[in-house]
Design a protein around this motif. Structure first.
Motif, PDB file in Angstrom:
ATOM      1  N   ILE A 362       0.859  -1.190   0.000  1.00 42.42           N
ATOM      2  CA  ILE A 362       0.000   0.000   0.000  1.00 42.42           C
ATOM      3  C   ILE A 362       0.893   1.237   0.000  1.00 42.42           C
ATOM      4  CG2 ILE A 362      -1.536   1.372   1.484  1.00 42.42           C
ATOM      5  CD1 ILE A 362      -3.075  -0.862   0.312  1.00 42.42           C
ATOM      6  N   HIS A 363       0.555   2.154  -0.878  1.00 40.93           N
ATOM      7  CA  HIS A 363       1.256   3.449  -0.905  1.00 40.93           C
ATOM      8  C   HIS A 363       0.250   4.508  -0.501  1.00 40.93           C
ATOM      9  CE1 HIS A 363       4.399   1.350  -3.111  1.00 40.93           C
ATOM     10  NE2 HIS A 363       3.417   0.775  -3.763  1.00 40.93           N
ATOM     11  N   ARG A 364       0.638   5.350   0.423  1.00 44.86           N
ATOM     12  CA  ARG A 364      -0.284   6.399   0.890  1.00 44.86           C
ATOM     13  C   ARG A 364       0.200   7.771   0.436  1.00 44.86           C
ATOM     14  NH1 ARG A 364      -4.392   4.750   4.370  1.00 44.86           N
ATOM     15  NH2 ARG A 364      -4.099   2.527   4.787  1.00 44.86           N
ATOM     16  N   ASP A 365      -0.760   8.606   0.129  1.00 52.00           N
ATOM     17  CA  ASP A 365      -0.452   9.983  -0.245  1.00 52.00           C
ATOM     18  C   ASP A 365       0.212  10.656   0.956  1.00 52.00           C
ATOM     19  OD1 ASP A 365      -1.999  12.338  -2.265  1.00 52.00           O
ATOM     20  OD2 ASP A 365      -0.868  12.886  -0.458  1.00 52.00           O
ATOM     21  N   GLU A 366       1.358  11.297   0.732  1.00 48.14           N
ATOM     22  CA  GLU A 366       2.064  11.839   1.895  1.00 48.14           C
ATOM     23  C   GLU A 366       1.338  13.028   2.527  1.00 48.14           C
ATOM     24  OE1 GLU A 366       5.785  14.087   0.999  1.00 48.14           O
ATOM     25  OE2 GLU A 366       5.600  13.090  -0.964  1.00 48.14           O
ATOM     26  N   HIS A 367       0.406  13.650   1.766  1.00 53.09           N
ATOM     27  CA  HIS A 367      -0.325  14.794   2.336  1.00 53.09           C
ATOM     28  C   HIS A 367      -1.691  14.379   2.866  1.00 53.09           C
ATOM     29  CE1 HIS A 367       2.843  17.178   0.750  1.00 53.09           C
ATOM     30  NE2 HIS A 367       2.611  16.736  -0.479  1.00 53.09           N
ATOM     31  N   ASP A 368      -2.209  13.241   2.393  1.00 55.31           N
ATOM     32  CA  ASP A 368      -3.528  12.806   2.847  1.00 55.31           C
ATOM     33  C   ASP A 368      -3.484  11.302   3.120  1.00 55.31           C
ATOM     34  OD1 ASP A 368      -6.120  12.190   3.365  1.00 55.31           O
ATOM     35  OD2 ASP A 368      -6.863  12.581   1.344  1.00 55.31           O
ATOM     36  N   PHE A 369      -3.357  10.972   4.390  1.00 55.66           N
ATOM     37  CA  PHE A 369      -3.198   9.585   4.819  1.00 55.66           C
ATOM     38  C   PHE A 369      -4.326   8.691   4.319  1.00 55.66           C
ATOM     39  CE2 PHE A 369      -4.147   6.358   8.048  1.00 55.66           C
ATOM     40  CZ  PHE A 369      -2.959   5.662   8.025  1.00 55.66           C
ATOM     41  N   LYS A 370      -5.534   9.268   4.156  1.00 55.98           N
ATOM     42  CA  LYS A 370      -6.702   8.455   3.787  1.00 55.98           C
ATOM     43  C   LYS A 370      -6.719   8.085   2.310  1.00 55.98           C
ATOM     44  CE  LYS A 370      -9.101  11.464   6.127  1.00 55.98           C
ATOM     45  NZ  LYS A 370     -10.227  12.297   6.527  1.00 55.98           N
ATOM     46  N   THR A 371      -5.822   8.683   1.535  1.00 53.83           N
ATOM     47  CA  THR A 371      -5.757   8.352   0.108  1.00 53.83           C
ATOM     48  C   THR A 371      -4.620   7.371  -0.113  1.00 53.83           C
ATOM     49  OG1 THR A 371      -6.600  10.501  -0.507  1.00 53.83           O
ATOM     50  CG2 THR A 371      -5.416   9.304  -2.202  1.00 53.83           C
ATOM     51  N   TRP A 372      -4.950   6.244  -0.685  1.00 58.89           N
ATOM     52  CA  TRP A 372      -3.934   5.210  -0.862  1.00 58.89           C
ATOM     53  C   TRP A 372      -4.188   4.468  -2.165  1.00 58.89           C
ATOM     54  CZ3 TRP A 372      -6.362   0.524  -1.131  1.00 58.89           C
ATOM     55  CH2 TRP A 372      -7.625   0.420  -0.506  1.00 58.89           C
ATOM     56  N   TYR A 373      -3.154   3.799  -2.639  1.00 59.63           N
ATOM     57  CA  TYR A 373      -3.304   2.946  -3.814  1.00 59.63           C
ATOM     58  C   TYR A 373      -2.371   1.760  -3.665  1.00 59.63           C
ATOM     59  CZ  TYR A 373       0.895   5.381  -5.399  1.00 59.63           C
ATOM     60  OH  TYR A 373       2.160   5.887  -5.466  1.00 59.63           O
ATOM     61  N   THR A 374      -2.685   0.672  -4.383  1.00 62.42           N
ATOM     62  CA  THR A 374      -1.838  -0.517  -4.295  1.00 62.42           C
ATOM     63  C   THR A 374      -0.747  -0.410  -5.354  1.00 62.42           C
ATOM     64  OG1 THR A 374      -3.025  -1.800  -5.920  1.00 62.42           O
ATOM     65  CG2 THR A 374      -3.858  -1.898  -3.671  1.00 62.42           C
ATOM     66  N   GLY A 375       0.287  -1.178  -5.170  1.00 55.79           N
ATOM     67  CA  GLY A 375       1.384  -1.158  -6.130  1.00 55.79           C
ATOM     68  C   GLY A 375       1.107  -2.028  -7.345  1.00 55.79           C
TER      69      GLY A 375
END
Ligand code: V47
Length: 386
Positions: A362-375
């Protein structure tokens, strides 16, 4: 002093593992004998674990949902269940279920683990509805739901085949099956602790069907009650056999029995040393299951950290709303923050890696923890709060 016989026998086992050979029933039972030093077994299991996963320690951000505790079965090890008319019994409504989904998304969860009782009066549609309500409102959350015990009950309620039930649940939003309900397969034990519910054959058959239609699943073993080492190794070998045939298991979770508030409350909880021995032996026997999970809720944080050097590569998640272990006397916290779980993996000398339920990073947006995407390039999914 370790006897020369024990040393020789262990050397044979070490060679087998080092050369990628398989351990058998006798090897497994031998490893449970107290004369075999735990440290030696741990070192070997750690070698097998590092061969598969290097230095990584996996975790996820997850939550639990137990929509009802009312259950027709009376498993002797269970402190969570309730009778229909017991004041302790509860059934969650749609608003409460959706509230849990909202809370999960607001806290960055990628997974909801859903299991519960088999309610005397609720039909299949109620159980299916929980998945469809959550999936429609919060499609970004992976629903890891219902053990073979529930699936078997749904087959009984609907009179459909197992395959039809599983396919229908998948249409409703089921992502994968959790590992529960396995307990100990051997009838000498199963008939004494949970004789009414799905037997070993059904448990295996339901996971096999799930794998055949493309669903992944987990597997567990409940130890530290009335079983002997023979029953544990028999259990692990049955899991290994299914995995040889389907490859659908992702992770194995050994579950230590917690006795408080159960019909087996006279039994003393397994020691941390037995927990570590069981994790290590599991890693060695289950050579075809990718992951072994040290479930910190059940083990306690210190033992879970040690387990990361005794064969385990995963520590489960941050967890919220866990009831099954806490009702049975677990004294672990009810939740860990992301910082805490990463810190405890780092302190154990491993590199923390956040994964989703299917073990994609899982990669998370560094400015918004709740936004993530898989690799996974085939499944790049940006998940934000609705
Ligand atoms: O099936 C119930 C066990 C299981 C007690 O798939 C008890 O990732 C100890 O399966 N003491 C449910 N154990 C939990 C489970 C699980 C947990 C974490 C991760 C995953 C996964 C699955 O808990 C039950 C039963 O084997 N259990 N009561 C008790 N008193």
């Amino acid at each position: 002093m370790i006897s020369p016989n024990v040393k020789d026998r262990f050397r044979v086992i070490r060679n087998k593992v080092e050369q990628g050979g398989r351990l058998d029933l006798e090897d497994g039972i031998f490893l449970y004998s107290p004369e075999v030093p735990l440290h030696d077994i741990g070192q070997l299991a750690n070698m097998a674990r590092e061969r598969m996963h290097g230095n990584v320690g996996y975790y996820n951000i997850n939550t639990h949902l137990n929509p009802t505790n009312v259950c027709v079965y009376r498993c002797r090890f269970c402190a969570f269940r309730s009778d229909l008319r017991d004041p302790k019994g509860y059934v969650m409504n749609e608003e409460q279920v959706l509230g849990r989904g909202r809370e999960a998304v607001e806290n960055g969860c990628t997974e909801m683990h859903i299991v519960g009782g088999l309610h005397h009066k609720l039909g299949y549609d109620w159980y299916r509805g929980i998945l469809s309500q959550l999936n429609e409102a919060y499609p970004q959350i992976h629903l890891k739901a219902w053990t073979p015990v529930e699936i078997d009950w749904f087959v009984f309620l609907t009179k459909w085949t197992t395959e039809k039930v599983l396919a229908d649940l998948r249409d409703a939003g089921l992502g994968s099956l959790p590992g529960g309900g396995a307990e100990i397969f051997h009838p000498e034990v199963r008939n004494q602790i949970c004789e009414h519910k799905a037997n070993a054959h059904r448990w295996i058959e339901i996971h096999q069907t799930a794998h055949e239609i493309g669903l992944k699943s987990n597997c567990t073993m409940l130890y530290g009650h009335i079983e002997e080492p023979y029953h544990r190794i028999d259990h692990l070998l049955r899991l290994r056999d299914l995995q040889d045939r389907t490859g659908g298991f992702q992770t194995f979770i050994p579950l230590a029995f917690h006795p408080d508030n159960t019909k087996l409350s006279h039994i003393k909880k397994a020691s941390a040393l037995m927990d570590l021995r069981t994790i290590a032996i599991s890693r060695l026997i289950l050579d075809n299951v990718p992951h072994v999970k040290a479930y910190w809720i059940m083990l306690g944080i210190g033992t879970a950290q040690s387990a990361l050097s005794y064969g385990a590569d995963d520590i489960d998640g941050t967890v919220r709303h866990e009831l099954i272990y806490h009702d049975a006397g677990a004294t672990t916290p009810e939740i860990l923050s992301v910082e805490q779980i990463r810190q405890l993996i780092t302190e154990a000398g491993r590199t923390p890696v956040e994964r989703d339920t299917l073990y994609r990073n899982i990669h998370r947006d560094e400015h918004d923890f709740k936004t993530w995407y898989t690799g996974d390039p085939t499944e790049v999914k940006v998940c934000t709060t609705p």
